[in-house]
Design an enzyme around this catalytic site. Sequence first.
Site, PDB file in Angstrom:
ATOM      1  N   SER A 122       0.816  -1.215   0.000  1.00 38.03           N
ATOM      2  CA  SER A 122       0.000   0.000   0.000  1.00 38.03           C
ATOM      3  C   SER A 122       0.849   1.264   0.000  1.00 38.03           C
ATOM      4  CB  SER A 122      -0.906   0.001   1.233  1.00 38.03           C
ATOM      5  OG  SER A 122      -1.602   1.237   1.343  1.00 38.03           O
ATOM      6  N   TYR A 148      -1.715   5.501  -4.743  1.00 37.19           N
ATOM      7  CA  TYR A 148      -2.635   6.631  -4.647  1.00 37.19           C
ATOM      8  C   TYR A 148      -1.985   7.782  -5.411  1.00 37.19           C
ATOM      9  CZ  TYR A 148      -5.579   4.531  -1.019  1.00 37.19           C
ATOM     10  OH  TYR A 148      -6.446   3.729  -0.327  1.00 37.19           O
ATOM     11  N   THR A 171      -5.445   2.898  -7.314  1.00 38.38           N
ATOM     12  CA  THR A 171      -6.735   2.963  -6.622  1.00 38.38           C
ATOM     13  C   THR A 171      -7.464   4.237  -7.033  1.00 38.38           C
ATOM     14  OG1 THR A 171      -6.039   1.633  -4.737  1.00 38.38           O
ATOM     15  CG2 THR A 171      -7.868   3.147  -4.372  1.00 38.38           C
ATOM     16  N   LYS A 203      -8.047  -0.236  -9.715  1.00 34.99           N
ATOM     17  CA  LYS A 203      -8.801  -0.767  -8.575  1.00 34.99           C
ATOM     18  C   LYS A 203      -9.910   0.205  -8.190  1.00 34.99           C
ATOM     19  CE  LYS A 203      -8.113  -2.482  -3.824  1.00 34.99           C
ATOM     20  NZ  LYS A 203      -8.966  -1.545  -3.071  1.00 34.99           N
ATOM     21  N   HIS A 207     -13.864  -0.579  -2.159  1.00 31.32           N
ATOM     22  CA  HIS A 207     -12.992  -0.219  -1.040  1.00 31.32           C
ATOM     23  C   HIS A 207     -13.535  -0.752   0.285  1.00 31.32           C
ATOM     24  CE1 HIS A 207      -9.286   2.181  -0.775  1.00 31.32           C
ATOM     25  NE2 HIS A 207      -9.591   2.348   0.487  1.00 31.32           N
TER      26      HIS A 207
END
Length: 423
Positions: A127, A151, A177, A298, A322
């Site tokens: 992540s 991100y 994402t 995603k 999510h």
Amino acid sequence: MSIGRDLQSAIFRKGLFGHRPVVPTEPSALAEAARKVMSDAAWAYVAGGAGQHRTVAANTAAFDHFRLVPRMMTDVETRDLRTTLFGVDMPAPLMLGPVGVLELAHPRAEHEVAAAARATGIPMMISTQASVPMEEVAEDLGDTPRLYQLYWSKDETIVQSFVRRAEAIGADALVVTLDTHMLGWRTRDLDLGYLPFARGLGIAQYTSDPAFRELVEKRVAAAASGADVRPGLREIPSALKALGSMAQHHPGRLVDNLRSGHARAAVETFLDVFSRSDLIWDDLDRLREMTDLPIVLKGIQAPGDARRALEHGVDGIIVSNHGGRQVDGAIASIDALPGIVDEVDRRIPVLFDSGIRSGADILKALALGADAVLLGRPYVYGLALAGAEGVQAVLEHMIAELDLSLGLVGCRSIDEVGRELLG
């Protein structure tokens, strides 16, 4: 191979001597056990969702819309769960999904999760909001496949730096994402007034990044760290605790971090640059120019968005909401899956997350056309309960149930799984 029967037998044999599984195998018992050991703030962040949690509830309840129809008298003595995605060989159609701020569940965070991934061979998505820099996680993983979840920052130099670092650690794909370009209305966190990032947690990818550190240095040099905001007398204890948390989680010595102001500047810089809401489909073309890695999107829930993704040449899609953390009252992710699978029509892999709690859930997602699934909250619960051993146990339980369920519905491999299994 009889992965399921072997693990099942091992648990029962150990039970003769009074032993129990490392973590509960029953999903609700696993969650309840984790809740007992996690702080209120940690539980709220991990288990919570948007608004009244209707999407969180829908994600799991919607699996009941789909019922498996077992077939009998087929030779399923041996079964094969293996698959390949993005050129990566996987022991089962399962990945560890990207979950941020894992230090809320365990102080060693991604170090423990990577150890479990390495022990099982299950790929790990690292992540952007990790508690451990991606380079350290990659070292822990060894040869285990890894993907990097991005991100998209408001600062393009940070995006470019993250992409270069993902390439350098041998990421097999870049997972962008899309659904968290701003935080949803997460009521449990709001009621506690708790955002972990504002306390310096979950920003290790940033504080270890040269482009981000350059922005922090400029902020410190310009004395723009927010020193004009002074707490009232009653607020001082909480403010000092927050500053202590920032300093504790910033790289370097605690006393130096308290004196320099870099820790607070890093938090404020992060809050300035985290994610952006002005991205459009054409921006994917710019990302493609940055990297040759496969690009996976995603957060897709609408067939029309899947069609746009195909038009822009992405290499994979993850059907996800999510985990219900962004939009309250949204479509359950499993209900969104069939339409997107039909739209994609096997041109690129379609993965799935949001609501997976068992091996039977995995089988249903595969039957609806998913090529693999991502696991989220359950492995975090295992992490909270028993570190790497707990994460490994959760993964093994999922794979064992998938293996047994596969045989019990009359299939020998995941290649034989299709919608005809569903009533």
